[in-house]
Enzyme design. Structure first.
Site, PDB file in Angstrom:
ATOM      1  N   TYR A 144       0.850  -1.197   0.000  1.00 53.17           N
ATOM      2  CA  TYR A 144       0.000   0.000   0.000  1.00 53.17           C
ATOM      3  C   TYR A 144       0.880   1.240   0.000  1.00 53.17           C
ATOM      4  O   TYR A 144       1.802   1.349   0.805  1.00 53.17           O
ATOM      5  CB  TYR A 144      -0.899   0.006   1.244  1.00 53.17           C
ATOM      6  CG  TYR A 144      -1.822   1.195   1.317  1.00 53.17           C
ATOM      7  CD1 TYR A 144      -2.952   1.269   0.511  1.00 53.17           C
ATOM      8  CD2 TYR A 144      -1.576   2.254   2.197  1.00 53.17           C
ATOM      9  CE1 TYR A 144      -3.808   2.368   0.570  1.00 53.17           C
ATOM     10  CE2 TYR A 144      -2.430   3.352   2.267  1.00 53.17           C
ATOM     11  CZ  TYR A 144      -3.552   3.405   1.452  1.00 53.17           C
ATOM     12  OH  TYR A 144      -4.391   4.489   1.518  1.00 53.17           O
ATOM     13  N   ASP A 236       9.227   2.309   1.018  1.00 54.21           N
ATOM     14  CA  ASP A 236       8.116   2.936   1.720  1.00 54.21           C
ATOM     15  C   ASP A 236       8.167   2.426   3.152  1.00 54.21           C
ATOM     16  O   ASP A 236       7.672   1.343   3.459  1.00 54.21           O
ATOM     17  CB  ASP A 236       6.797   2.569   1.033  1.00 54.21           C
ATOM     18  CG  ASP A 236       5.612   3.257   1.689  1.00 54.21           C
ATOM     19  OD1 ASP A 236       5.754   3.678   2.858  1.00 54.21           O
ATOM     20  OD2 ASP A 236       4.554   3.359   1.054  1.00 54.21           O
ATOM     21  N   LYS A 264       3.850   7.833  10.077  1.00 51.76           N
ATOM     22  CA  LYS A 264       3.342   7.154  11.279  1.00 51.76           C
ATOM     23  C   LYS A 264       4.214   7.363  12.526  1.00 51.76           C
ATOM     24  O   LYS A 264       4.084   8.368  13.197  1.00 51.76           O
ATOM     25  CB  LYS A 264       3.132   5.673  10.967  1.00 51.76           C
ATOM     26  CG  LYS A 264       2.140   5.488   9.781  1.00 51.76           C
ATOM     27  CD  LYS A 264       1.377   4.218   9.824  1.00 51.76           C
ATOM     28  CE  LYS A 264       0.642   3.904   8.535  1.00 51.76           C
ATOM     29  NZ  LYS A 264      -0.794   4.090   8.572  1.00 51.76           N
TER      30      LYS A 264
HETATM   31  N1  PMP Z   1       2.640   3.698   2.765  1.00 51.82           N
HETATM   32  C1  PMP Z   1       2.388   2.725   3.647  1.00 51.82           C
HETATM   33  C2  PMP Z   1       3.310   1.536   3.698  1.00 51.82           C
HETATM   34  C3  PMP Z   1       1.299   2.823   4.508  1.00 51.82           C
HETATM   35  O1  PMP Z   1       1.039   1.830   5.379  1.00 51.82           O
HETATM   36  C4  PMP Z   1       0.477   3.967   4.448  1.00 51.82           C
HETATM   37  C5  PMP Z   1      -0.727   4.132   5.363  1.00 51.82           C
HETATM   38  N2  PMP Z   1      -1.248   3.026   5.934  1.00 51.82           N
HETATM   39  C6  PMP Z   1       0.783   4.944   3.505  1.00 51.82           C
HETATM   40  C7  PMP Z   1       1.872   4.794   2.683  1.00 51.82           C
HETATM   41  C8  PMP Z   1      -0.067   6.167   3.376  1.00 51.82           C
HETATM   42  O2  PMP Z   1       0.153   6.989   4.470  1.00 51.82           O
HETATM   43  P1  PMP Z   1      -0.963   8.058   4.935  1.00 51.82           P
HETATM   44  O3  PMP Z   1      -2.138   7.275   5.382  1.00 51.82           O
HETATM   45  O4  PMP Z   1      -0.274   8.812   6.028  1.00 51.82           O
HETATM   46  O5  PMP Z   1      -1.245   8.900   3.757  1.00 51.82           O
END
Ligand code: PMP
Length: 425
Positions: A144, A236, A264
């Site tokens: 994701y 990521d 996060k």
């Molecule tokens: N990359 C990863 C691996 C994530 O887990 C998430 C959110 N769960 C995101 C990007 C997107 O981050 P945000 O919800 O802060 O936009």
């Protein structure tokens, strides 16, 4: 006795909320969460508006690695805000935050703060296109990278498909989607299309789908393949950063990307994310050749939260404690499930593991092999866990924080036992 999934006060708020907020939630991710409204949180415990408490394994979808309402972080933010919040110009805390994060991650030379993982992923992809002059990127099934048009995909069969109505399918044409943990497949693709590809992006541990770890040597091989083809490697680390180790997955696995996205856990629960990377790439922002903007980027709140969080992680690293807690938790849950004849399957790293039902034929290495497990069966169990005071996600991810301790472990195992006993009655 354990009653409805949501109490009377939550239900009233939801009914009221539905009249002003679509679905009564502000993020579609929460459409699948139980219709509970929370009143407050501290450490690893949540209290809902009906006065029930929950041991929390969602942690706000991950940010609360230091626990909820972390005193030193919140105090630092409140103090800093007394002197203003946004200046439409630079301030000293931005510099200190960047220095501390770069020191923590250990490999990157420059850092930009943003607000969300989603937008920092976009900044990374734009930078990769600008730096290489190539258009397409490679991503992996089950990973994701945010909710925008070029990265949000539904289940992959023979190619990426939009996951949402209104999403522009042609934006997905810029990406190739491969199964993860398969270096040969990546090698084959790059041999054919490498000169059109700017970047390979991945979660270095596929926490979002199955908590799946990289096979030994896989990340290193991906690094080599990217180098052979002049392609940038983007990690990521929105989930793994500051969670698997202070230096995230890079520290844990020893493979260095060109760019990495953090979010996060970077700021103790405050809304802040970051893009970090090599100076020659990141300085394309600094010269203005590549645009990365945002009214709230590097706000006093964000910078102060990052500084306080990074200081705490450096001064009292919680990683051994979190790992020990997660390990004990996984063992405790497994033992209890076995006692009830429930085929619980746990996999992944103790700081962020994944729960499902069933027994895989072999080690699960990608999104496809994860399908051998009964994900829906586990999701169906989660309502009982929530009813018994465990706040967990339907999609099976359990996040552990530095605030989980012996009392939380005992409470969790008692409640898990009671939930499974109730379910089998
Ligand atoms: N990359 C990863 C691996 C994530 O887990 C998430 C959110 N769960 C995101 C990007 C997107 O981050 P945000 O919800 O802060 O936009």
């Amino acid at each position: 006795m354990v009653e409805q999934l949501a109490g009377a006060a939550s239900t009233r708020l939801r009914e009221r909320g539905l009249r002003s907020i679509p679905g009564a939630v502000n993020s579609n991710i929460r459409l699948s969460a139980p219709p509970v409204f929370f009143d407050r949180a501290a450490g690893a415990i949540l209290w809902d508006v009906d006065g029930r408490d929950y041991v929390d394994y969602v942690l706000g979808q991950g940010p609360h690695f230091l626990g909820h309402a972390c005193g030193p972080v919140n105090a630092a933010v409140a103090e800093a805000c007394k002197r203003g919040m946004l200046f439409g110009g630079s301030h000293p805390l931005e510099v200190e935050a960047a220095e501390l994060v770069l020191e923590a991650v250990g490999w990157a030379e420059r850092l930009r703060l943003g607000l969300t993982g989603t937008e920092c992923v976009q900044a990374a992809l734009r930078l990769a296109r600008a730096a290489t002059g190539r258009r397409r990127f490679v991503r992996f099934d089950g990973h994701y990278h945010g909710w925008l048009d070029n990265v949000l995909v539904g289940p992959v069969d023979d190619g990426p498909r939009p996951a949402s109505e209104g999403q522009l399918a042609e934006y997905l044409a810029d990406s190739f989607v491969l199964g993860w943990n398969d270096a040969d497949a990546l090698g084959d693709l790059l041999r054919e299309h490498g000169d059109t590809i700017c970047a390979v992006i991945m979660e270095p541990v596929m926490v979002n789908t199955g908590g799946i770890e990289p096979r030994p040597g896989y990340l290193r091989r991906v690094r080599e393949l990217c180098d052979e083809h002049g392609i940038l490697l983007i990690f990521d680390e929105v989930i793994t950063g500051f969670r698997l180790a202070r230096g995230g997955a890079v520290q844990r696995f020893g493979v260095v990307p060109d760019l990495a996205v953090y979010g996060k856990a970077i700021g103790g629960g405050w809304p802040v994310a970051a893009l970090a990377g090599r100076a020659d790439l990141m300085d394309l922002f600094g010269t203005g050749r590549v645009n990365h903007s945002g009214t709230f980027n590097g706000s006093v709140m964000a910078a102060a939260a990052v500084i306080a969080t990074q200081r705490l992680l450096a001064e009292d690293p919680p990683y051994d404690r979190v790992e020990a807690y997660g390990t004990a938790l996984m063992k405790g849950l497994s033992d209890i499930a076995q006692g009830h004849g429930v085929p619980l399957h746990l996999q992944g790293l103790p700081a962020a593991f994944h729960a499902s039902l069933g027994t895989p034929r072999s080690v699960v290495t990608d999104a496809r092999s994860l399908q051998e497990l009964d994900l829906d069966g586990y999701a169906g169990m989660t309502a009982d866990l929530v009813r018994h005071g465990l706040w967990v996600m339907r999609r099976g991810i359990w996040f552990v924080s530095a605030a989980h301790g012996d009392a939380e472990l005992a409470k969790t195992l008692d409640r898990f036992d009671a939930a499974l006993a109730g379910a089998s009655m």
